[in-house]
Structures are given as structure tokens and as C-alpha cells.
Write a protein that holds these residues in place. Structure first.
Motif, mmCIF file in Angstrom:
data_model
loop_
_atom_site.group_PDB
_atom_site.id
_atom_site.type_symbol
_atom_site.label_atom_id
_atom_site.label_comp_id
_atom_site.label_asym_id
_atom_site.label_seq_id
_atom_site.Cartn_x
_atom_site.Cartn_y
_atom_site.Cartn_z
ATOM 1 N N SER A 65 30.682 31.326 45.213
ATOM 2 C CA SER A 65 31.618 31.937 44.405
ATOM 3 C C SER A 65 32.546 32.969 45.481
ATOM 4 O O SER A 65 31.561 33.607 46.222
ATOM 5 C CB SER A 65 31.050 32.925 43.513
ATOM 6 O OG SER A 65 30.681 31.731 42.327
ATOM 7 N N CYS A 66 33.629 33.343 45.371
ATOM 8 C CA CYS A 66 34.268 34.307 46.146
ATOM 9 C C CYS A 66 33.602 35.549 45.860
ATOM 10 O O CYS A 66 33.476 36.201 44.855
ATOM 11 C CB CYS A 66 35.743 34.295 45.640
ATOM 12 S SG CYS A 66 36.832 35.454 46.696
ATOM 13 N N ARG A 68 35.247 38.434 46.452
ATOM 14 C CA ARG A 68 36.186 39.622 45.757
ATOM 15 C C ARG A 68 36.420 39.221 44.529
ATOM 16 O O ARG A 68 36.437 40.056 43.532
ATOM 17 C CB ARG A 68 37.411 39.299 46.700
ATOM 18 C CG ARG A 68 37.283 39.980 47.910
ATOM 19 C CD ARG A 68 38.699 39.882 48.927
ATOM 20 N NE ARG A 68 38.250 40.600 50.144
ATOM 21 C CZ ARG A 68 38.854 41.867 50.361
ATOM 22 N NH1 ARG A 68 39.447 42.209 49.340
ATOM 23 N NH2 ARG A 68 38.759 42.111 51.461
ATOM 24 N N CYS A 69 36.698 38.016 44.033
ATOM 25 C CA CYS A 69 37.211 37.657 42.740
ATOM 26 C C CYS A 69 36.261 36.713 41.763
ATOM 27 O O CYS A 69 36.607 36.744 40.348
ATOM 28 C CB CYS A 69 38.770 37.176 42.676
ATOM 29 S SG CYS A 69 38.458 35.342 43.223
ATOM 30 N N GLY A 70 35.236 36.352 42.406
ATOM 31 C CA GLY A 70 34.452 35.127 41.643
ATOM 32 C C GLY A 70 34.685 33.991 41.415
ATOM 33 O O GLY A 70 33.861 33.011 40.839
ATOM 34 N N GLN A 71 36.131 33.587 41.905
ATOM 35 C CA GLN A 71 36.405 32.131 41.804
ATOM 36 C C GLN A 71 35.779 31.406 42.723
ATOM 37 O O GLN A 71 35.087 31.926 43.333
ATOM 38 C CB GLN A 71 37.791 32.195 42.025
ATOM 39 C CG GLN A 71 38.885 32.705 41.158
ATOM 40 C CD GLN A 71 38.822 32.261 39.604
ATOM 41 O OE1 GLN A 71 38.572 31.012 39.471
ATOM 42 N NE2 GLN A 71 38.407 32.943 38.575
ATOM 43 N N ARG A 72 35.931 29.859 42.861
ATOM 44 C CA ARG A 72 35.226 29.170 43.520
ATOM 45 C C ARG A 72 35.854 29.575 44.949
ATOM 46 O O ARG A 72 37.011 29.407 45.466
ATOM 47 C CB ARG A 72 35.546 27.631 43.146
ATOM 48 C CG ARG A 72 34.860 26.533 44.139
ATOM 49 C CD ARG A 72 34.620 25.349 43.525
ATOM 50 N NE ARG A 72 34.007 24.045 44.390
ATOM 51 C CZ ARG A 72 32.955 24.246 44.422
ATOM 52 N NH1 ARG A 72 32.152 24.927 44.142
ATOM 53 N NH2 ARG A 72 32.465 23.287 45.460
ATOM 54 N N ALA A 73 34.844 29.678 45.898
ATOM 55 C CA ALA A 73 35.186 29.868 47.524
ATOM 56 C C ALA A 73 35.706 28.430 47.948
ATOM 57 O O ALA A 73 35.395 27.557 47.873
ATOM 58 C CB ALA A 73 33.876 30.306 48.114
ATOM 59 N N CYS A 99 37.848 32.848 48.152
ATOM 60 C CA CYS A 99 38.731 31.879 47.714
ATOM 61 C C CYS A 99 40.357 32.168 48.709
ATOM 62 O O CYS A 99 40.207 32.864 49.458
ATOM 63 C CB CYS A 99 39.043 31.914 46.463
ATOM 64 S SG CYS A 99 39.990 33.358 45.998
ATOM 65 N N THR A 100 40.946 30.954 48.645
ATOM 66 C CA THR A 100 42.313 31.014 49.750
ATOM 67 C C THR A 100 43.157 32.245 49.333
ATOM 68 O O THR A 100 43.493 32.955 50.472
ATOM 69 C CB THR A 100 42.750 29.839 49.697
ATOM 70 O OG1 THR A 100 41.777 28.573 50.065
ATOM 71 C CG2 THR A 100 44.092 29.729 50.382
ATOM 72 N N CYS A 102 42.281 35.023 48.041
ATOM 73 C CA CYS A 102 41.827 36.676 48.585
ATOM 74 C C CYS A 102 41.825 36.481 49.815
ATOM 75 O O CYS A 102 42.127 37.639 50.636
ATOM 76 C CB CYS A 102 40.335 36.359 47.971
ATOM 77 S SG CYS A 102 40.282 36.922 46.364
#
Length: 118
Positions: A65-66, A68-73, A99-100, A102
Motif C-alpha cells: 500500500s502507498c 501517503r494515501c493507502g492505495q495500491r503502491a 502509488c504513481t 503520490c
């Protein structure tokens, strides 16, 4: 809703709507980036080798997980820019999954701000 006033372009001395760049400004920006890219070492020369690909994939398997934001890295980023320092490059405590969006926006903006302050 209020609008921003047109801005005077420093390249053509004409007024353009806020946020719109003229073709001369866009061309100058492309040329500036091309000059920078000619001087910049390739990714492989900067240390992003097959070994890095393996290590970063293994890191992302553990931390998917990213930060910064928790999305998929999508990639592994160096928290502190290594600037060619191989010890710092390979220090896992200096790695973070991002993630891209961020990495490409928030992180890059922060690095540019930090560089200007130095």
C-alpha cells in the motif's frame, strides 16, 4: 464565480487566460527539458538495475500500500534522495511504497521545494 485575470506571457508579451501557455512557452519548456535529459545519466547508470527490480518487487510484496494515501503502491521510492550514494540507495529504511500519483505529484513537489530552500 470569479475568474482570474489574464496573465501576460513572458515569451510573447501577449495576454493569455490564467493557466494557459502559448506555443512559444511550451516550446521553450520542451527545449529546457531536452537539455536536462541529455545531461542526466540513464536509469541503469543511476543504479536502477535488474537487482533493483528484484529487490523493489520483494519490498512491494511485503508493503503493497502507498504510504501517503493507502492505495495500491506502484513503485518503491527513496525517502531521502540518494543522489548516487549507493549506501543510501540500498538502505531499506530509506525506501517507501508509493502509488504513481503520490510519487509524481506530491513527492516531486516536496523535493523541488526542498531543493530551492538549500
Amino acid at each position: 464565480m470569479p475568474y482570474r485575470a489574464p496573465a501576460i506571457c513572458t515569451y510573447c508579451n501577449q495576454a493569455h487566460p490564467a493557466g494557459v501557455k502559448c506555443e512559444r512557452a511550451l516550446q521553450a519548456n520542451r527545449e529546457r527539458k531536452a537539455r536536462f535529459d541529455q545531461k542526466r545519466p540513464t536509469a541503469r547508470q543511476r543504479g536502477y538495475t535488474a537487482q533493483w527490480e528484484r529487490e523493489s518487487k520483494a519490498f512491494m510484496a511485503v508493503y503493497p500500500s502507498c504510504r501517503r494515501c493507502g492505495q495500491r503502491a506502484a513503485l518503491v521510492d527513496h525517502i531521502e534522495p540518494h543522489r548516487g550514494d549507493q549506501e543510501l540507495f540500498w538502505r531499506r529504511t530509506n525506501w517507501q511504497p508509493l502509488c504513481t500519483p503520490c510519487h509524481s505529484s506530491a513527492k516531486q513537489s516536496a523535493e523541488r521545494r526542498d531543493q530551492k530552500e538549500k
